[in-house]
Design a protein around this motif. Structure first.
Motif, PDB file in Angstrom:
ATOM      1  N   SER A   1       3.163  -2.173  -9.489  1.00 56.42           N
ATOM      2  CA  SER A   1       1.836  -2.175  -8.865  1.00 56.42           C
ATOM      3  C   SER A   1       1.872  -1.404  -7.554  1.00 56.42           C
ATOM      4  O   SER A   1       2.956  -1.040  -7.068  1.00 56.42           O
ATOM      5  CB  SER A   1       1.397  -3.616  -8.579  1.00 56.42           C
ATOM      6  OG  SER A   1       2.213  -4.157  -7.557  1.00 56.42           O
ATOM      7  N   GLY A   2       0.682  -1.216  -6.995  1.00 55.77           N
ATOM      8  CA  GLY A   2       0.580  -0.525  -5.721  1.00 55.77           C
ATOM      9  C   GLY A   2       1.210  -1.310  -4.585  1.00 55.77           C
ATOM     10  O   GLY A   2       1.934  -0.761  -3.749  1.00 55.77           O
ATOM     11  N   ALA A   3       0.939  -2.603  -4.559  1.00 55.22           N
ATOM     12  CA  ALA A   3       1.498  -3.434  -3.486  1.00 55.22           C
ATOM     13  C   ALA A   3       3.025  -3.410  -3.542  1.00 55.22           C
ATOM     14  O   ALA A   3       3.690  -3.304  -2.510  1.00 55.22           O
ATOM     15  CB  ALA A   3       0.983  -4.865  -3.623  1.00 55.22           C
TER      16      ALA A   3
ATOM     17  N   ASN B   1       4.317  -0.154  -2.167  1.00 55.54           N
ATOM     18  CA  ASN B   1       4.271  -0.137  -0.703  1.00 55.54           C
ATOM     19  C   ASN B   1       5.319  -1.068  -0.099  1.00 55.54           C
ATOM     20  O   ASN B   1       5.912  -0.771   0.937  1.00 55.54           O
ATOM     21  CB  ASN B   1       2.873  -0.515  -0.210  1.00 55.54           C
ATOM     22  CG  ASN B   1       1.877   0.607  -0.445  1.00 55.54           C
ATOM     23  OD1 ASN B   1       2.259   1.774  -0.528  1.00 55.54           O
ATOM     24  ND2 ASN B   1       0.607   0.270  -0.560  1.00 55.54           N
TER      25      ASN B   1
ATOM     26  N   PHE C   1      -5.983  -0.010   3.581  1.00 53.24           N
ATOM     27  CA  PHE C   1      -5.677  -1.044   2.591  1.00 53.24           C
ATOM     28  C   PHE C   1      -4.343  -0.710   1.937  1.00 53.24           C
ATOM     29  O   PHE C   1      -4.162   0.399   1.432  1.00 53.24           O
ATOM     30  CB  PHE C   1      -6.764  -1.154   1.513  1.00 53.24           C
ATOM     31  CG  PHE C   1      -6.474  -2.263   0.538  1.00 53.24           C
ATOM     32  CD1 PHE C   1      -6.770  -3.582   0.861  1.00 53.24           C
ATOM     33  CD2 PHE C   1      -5.855  -2.005  -0.677  1.00 53.24           C
ATOM     34  CE1 PHE C   1      -6.461  -4.619  -0.022  1.00 53.24           C
ATOM     35  CE2 PHE C   1      -5.552  -3.040  -1.561  1.00 53.24           C
ATOM     36  CZ  PHE C   1      -5.853  -4.347  -1.235  1.00 53.24           C
ATOM     37  N   HIS C   2      -3.412  -1.655   1.955  1.00 52.90           N
ATOM     38  CA  HIS C   2      -2.085  -1.383   1.388  1.00 52.90           C
ATOM     39  C   HIS C   2      -1.624  -2.421   0.383  1.00 52.90           C
ATOM     40  O   HIS C   2      -0.506  -2.304  -0.130  1.00 52.90           O
ATOM     41  CB  HIS C   2      -1.058  -1.225   2.509  1.00 52.90           C
ATOM     42  CG  HIS C   2      -1.360  -0.074   3.429  1.00 52.90           C
ATOM     43  ND1 HIS C   2      -1.397   1.238   2.985  1.00 52.90           N
ATOM     44  CD2 HIS C   2      -1.682  -0.024   4.754  1.00 52.90           C
ATOM     45  CE1 HIS C   2      -1.709   2.034   4.004  1.00 52.90           C
ATOM     46  NE2 HIS C   2      -1.892   1.294   5.087  1.00 52.90           N
ATOM     47  N   GLY C   3      -2.436  -3.445   0.090  1.00 54.02           N
ATOM     48  CA  GLY C   3      -2.035  -4.393  -0.959  1.00 54.02           C
ATOM     49  C   GLY C   3      -2.130  -5.837  -0.521  1.00 54.02           C
ATOM     50  O   GLY C   3      -2.571  -6.143   0.590  1.00 54.02           O
TER      51      GLY C   3
ATOM     52  N   GLU D   1      -3.070   6.111   4.487  1.00 55.83           N
ATOM     53  CA  GLU D   1      -3.722   6.748   3.348  1.00 55.83           C
ATOM     54  C   GLU D   1      -4.246   8.114   3.808  1.00 55.83           C
ATOM     55  O   GLU D   1      -4.620   8.266   4.962  1.00 55.83           O
ATOM     56  CB  GLU D   1      -4.927   5.915   2.894  1.00 55.83           C
ATOM     57  CG  GLU D   1      -4.595   4.537   2.363  1.00 55.83           C
ATOM     58  CD  GLU D   1      -5.818   3.617   2.443  1.00 55.83           C
ATOM     59  OE1 GLU D   1      -6.571   3.559   1.465  1.00 55.83           O
ATOM     60  OE2 GLU D   1      -6.015   2.964   3.483  1.00 55.83           O
TER      61      GLU D   1
ATOM     62  N   GLU E   1     -10.511   1.902   0.120  1.00 62.68           N
ATOM     63  CA  GLU E   1     -11.141   0.576   0.223  1.00 62.68           C
ATOM     64  C   GLU E   1     -11.904   0.474   1.542  1.00 62.68           C
ATOM     65  O   GLU E   1     -12.921  -0.204   1.635  1.00 62.68           O
ATOM     66  CB  GLU E   1     -10.089  -0.539   0.171  1.00 62.68           C
ATOM     67  CG  GLU E   1      -9.235  -0.569  -1.087  1.00 62.68           C
ATOM     68  CD  GLU E   1     -10.022  -0.794  -2.355  1.00 62.68           C
ATOM     69  OE1 GLU E   1     -10.898  -1.670  -2.363  1.00 62.68           O
ATOM     70  OE2 GLU E   1      -9.757  -0.079  -3.338  1.00 62.68           O
TER      71      GLU E   1
ATOM     72  N   ASP F   1       0.450   6.316   1.538  1.00 62.51           N
ATOM     73  CA  ASP F   1       0.019   5.440   0.438  1.00 62.51           C
ATOM     74  C   ASP F   1      -0.955   6.230  -0.441  1.00 62.51           C
ATOM     75  O   ASP F   1      -2.110   6.434  -0.077  1.00 62.51           O
ATOM     76  CB  ASP F   1      -0.649   4.194   1.030  1.00 62.51           C
ATOM     77  CG  ASP F   1      -1.168   3.234  -0.050  1.00 62.51           C
ATOM     78  OD1 ASP F   1      -1.275   3.644  -1.219  1.00 62.51           O
ATOM     79  OD2 ASP F   1      -1.485   2.085   0.302  1.00 62.51           O
TER      80      ASP F   1
ATOM     81  N   VAL G   1      -1.679   5.329  -3.565  1.00 58.24           N
ATOM     82  CA  VAL G   1      -1.954   4.449  -4.708  1.00 58.24           C
ATOM     83  C   VAL G   1      -3.322   4.770  -5.315  1.00 58.24           C
ATOM     84  O   VAL G   1      -3.486   4.794  -6.527  1.00 58.24           O
ATOM     85  CB  VAL G   1      -1.842   2.963  -4.287  1.00 58.24           C
ATOM     86  CG1 VAL G   1      -2.350   2.043  -5.388  1.00 58.24           C
ATOM     87  CG2 VAL G   1      -0.392   2.630  -3.953  1.00 58.24           C
ATOM     88  N   GLN G   2      -4.308   5.043  -4.454  1.00 55.79           N
ATOM     89  CA  GLN G   2      -5.644   5.367  -4.971  1.00 55.79           C
ATOM     90  C   GLN G   2      -5.895   6.877  -5.038  1.00 55.79           C
ATOM     91  O   GLN G   2      -6.590   7.365  -5.922  1.00 55.79           O
ATOM     92  CB  GLN G   2      -6.727   4.695  -4.117  1.00 55.79           C
ATOM     93  CG  GLN G   2      -8.101   4.803  -4.718  1.00 55.79           C
ATOM     94  CD  GLN G   2      -9.029   3.649  -4.338  1.00 55.79           C
ATOM     95  OE1 GLN G   2     -10.221   3.736  -4.504  1.00 55.79           O
ATOM     96  NE2 GLN G   2      -8.512   2.570  -3.846  1.00 55.79           N
TER      97      GLN G   2
ATOM     98  N   LYS H   1      -2.102   3.188  -9.218  1.00 58.41           N
ATOM     99  CA  LYS H   1      -3.320   3.064 -10.032  1.00 58.41           C
ATOM    100  C   LYS H   1      -3.391   4.018 -11.228  1.00 58.41           C
ATOM    101  O   LYS H   1      -3.455   3.588 -12.366  1.00 58.41           O
ATOM    102  CB  LYS H   1      -4.556   3.217  -9.150  1.00 58.41           C
ATOM    103  CG  LYS H   1      -4.747   1.992  -8.248  1.00 58.41           C
ATOM    104  CD  LYS H   1      -6.051   2.007  -7.511  1.00 58.41           C
ATOM    105  CE  LYS H   1      -6.384   0.639  -6.943  1.00 58.41           C
ATOM    106  NZ  LYS H   1      -5.994   0.444  -5.545  1.00 58.41           N
TER     107      LYS H   1
HETATM  108  C1  LIG Z   1      -5.275  -0.591  -4.843  1.00 53.77           C
HETATM  109  C2  LIG Z   1      -4.490  -0.170  -3.679  1.00 53.77           C
HETATM  110  C3  LIG Z   1      -3.288  -0.821  -3.336  1.00 53.77           C
HETATM  111  C4  LIG Z   1      -2.800  -2.045  -4.063  1.00 53.77           C
HETATM  112  O1  LIG Z   1      -2.474  -1.786  -5.389  1.00 53.77           O
HETATM  113  P1  LIG Z   1      -2.223  -3.020  -6.400  1.00 53.77           P
HETATM  114  O2  LIG Z   1      -1.788  -2.340  -7.671  1.00 53.77           O
HETATM  115  O3  LIG Z   1      -3.526  -3.738  -6.527  1.00 53.77           O
HETATM  116  O4  LIG Z   1      -1.169  -3.863  -5.813  1.00 53.77           O
HETATM  117  C5  LIG Z   1      -2.571  -0.326  -2.271  1.00 53.77           C
HETATM  118  N1  LIG Z   1      -2.989   0.749  -1.564  1.00 53.77           N
HETATM  119  C6  LIG Z   1      -4.124   1.390  -1.870  1.00 53.77           C
HETATM  120  C7  LIG Z   1      -4.524   2.594  -1.075  1.00 53.77           C
HETATM  121  C8  LIG Z   1      -4.924   0.965  -2.921  1.00 53.77           C
HETATM  122  O5  LIG Z   1      -6.071   1.584  -3.196  1.00 53.77           O
END
Ligand SMILES: *Cc1c(COP(=O)(O)O)cnc(C)c1O
Length: 410
Positions: A112-114, A117, A146-148, A198, A203, A231, A233-234, A260
């Protein structure tokens, strides 16, 4: 002694009934989606929706992309899971696709993203403490980031609402306002290990980082010997018009994270880093039971191959420009709309008031999208979305915003 038929209540109460057997951690919409194909979703009543949220930037290639589906089906017949105590050729292959197409040299797979990170935070600390022999541990992040949701990543997150009721938080995190260079410089001290950010705060409201600021951050990292963690993730996997958003800025992060869009909907995350960080993540220092299984990394390989074959980042760049131009042409100057901004197909429409009702009206009109903070409509279509689908979404959105602002004025 506990008798075998005796149950000891762990908390204050006996078992209670509720409408759902799930913890109520989500405010769910009353829609059950049961089928997806490309840009389209269907609910259990047969209603059809144009998907402009992609499970929050996950299904970047649309629903059920053929190549990923075929590869997963084939892998299902071969092998699902083996421990990371063994060689996993599919994991090596997915990692080399990632390193061949980015500035990173090494990959750690997680789920996962969290978690990605969390791995980045651990790697940054361990690099300073084990390789550099210093005591550095502090990670500086930015407000509205937002990082998780793990304890460390929610502490890194620059929004108080995710921290409520979870005290005490782990030590070693500090947030400063984005684009405030003096505040960032003042926050750097002898214990600072890394800056984590980011490239587009997603978020937090769709705020792309200013190139000038990014350059300054990068220089501060070099000057003070800090690691730069991005980060993605998104923003990663083509979403912003490049495979990774940091490519827009001409910088090379020491570490970046992705999740993601990485598996087209199969849950998988990864942390990527420069070769000199290898010495910090030696055998036994970090791990994950499920990280990088044959099944998960088959999804990763097929996703990256499809992204490259379809030139998905270039298409996202073009479609993103088109979407933003159309929105600006239709909505700029509208009394309810403050502005349209974004990067590639990560697009926000900032409004004068909360937009939750517009999201609900969208669902009734067959268009799915989400918010980014109370006043911002967030649009995340898949990267292969067609011009016709964009036109369709824009005309629904424009209608909804006109109707909504008419209601607001009454
Ligand atoms: C969604 C998100 C996360 C967390 O990812 P999860 O898979 O829900 O743990 C972390 N950082 C960013 C920038 C995100 O958009």
């Amino acid at each position: 002694m506990v008798k075998s038929n005796e149950v000891i209540a762990g908390g204050m109460n006996s078992k209670e009934g509720a409408e759902s057997s799930l913890f109520p951690t989500y405010a769910r919409y009353p829609i059950s989606l049961v089928k997806g194909e490309g840009s389209w979703l269907w609910d259990d009543k047969g209603n059809k929706y144009l998907d402009f949220m992609c499970g929050i930037a996950v299904t970047n290639l649309g629903h059920a992309p053929v190549k990923v589906k075929e590869k997963l089906k084939a892998q299902l017949d071969e092998l699902w899971h083996v421990s990371n105590l063994f060689q996993i050729p599919g994991q090596e292959k997915a990692a080399s696709l990632l390193t061949e197409n980015t500035c990173a040299d090494a990959v750690f797979f997680c789920n996962s993203g969290a978690e990605a990170n969390e791995a980045a935070i651990k790697l940054a600390r361990r690099y300073h403490q084990k390789v550099k022999g210093s005591n550095r541990y502090e990670i500086i992040t930015f407000t509205q980031s937002f990082h998780g949701r793990t304890l460390a990543t929610l502490t890194a997150t620059g929004q108080d609402k995710v921290k409520e009721g979870f005290l005490p938080l782990p030590a070693g995190f500090k947030s400063v306002p984005l684009h405030d260079l003096p505040a960032l410089e003042a926050a750097i001290g002898e214990n600072t290990a890394a800056i984590m950010m980011e490239m587009v705060q997603a978020e937090g409201g769709i705020y792309p980082v200013e190139p000038e600021f990014m350059k300054a951050v990068s220089e501060l990292c070099s000057k003070h010997g800090l690691l730069l963690i991005v980060d993605e993730v998104q923003t990663g996997m083509g979403r912003t018009g490049k495979l990774f958003a940091h490519e827009h800025y001409g910088i090379e992060p020491d570490i970046f994270t992705v999740a993601k869009g990485l598996g087209s909907g199969f849950p998988v995350g990864a942390m990527l880093g420069k070769g000199y960080l290898r010495d910090a993540f030696t055998a036994g220092s970090h791990g994950s039971t499920f990280g990088g299984t044959p099944l998960a990394t088959a999804a990763v390989t097929a996703t990256i191959e499809t992204i490259l074959e379809e030139q998905a980042p270039q298409r996202a760049a073009e479609s993103g420009l088109y979407l933003m131009e159309r929105l600006k042409a239709e909505l700029e100057g509208h009394s309810f709309v403050k502005g349209v901004r974004g990067l590639g197909l990560l697009v926000g429409i900032e409004c004068e008031a909360p937009v939750g009702d517009i999201v609900l009206a969208g669902q009734k009109n067959g268009l799915l999208f989400i918010t980014a903070g109370p006043n911002v409509i967030r649009l995340l279509p898949n990267l292969l979305v067609t011009k016709e689908e964009i036109d369709q979404a824009v005309s629904i959105l424009v209608k909804l915003i006109h109707e909504h602002s008419a209601v607001e004025q009454v």
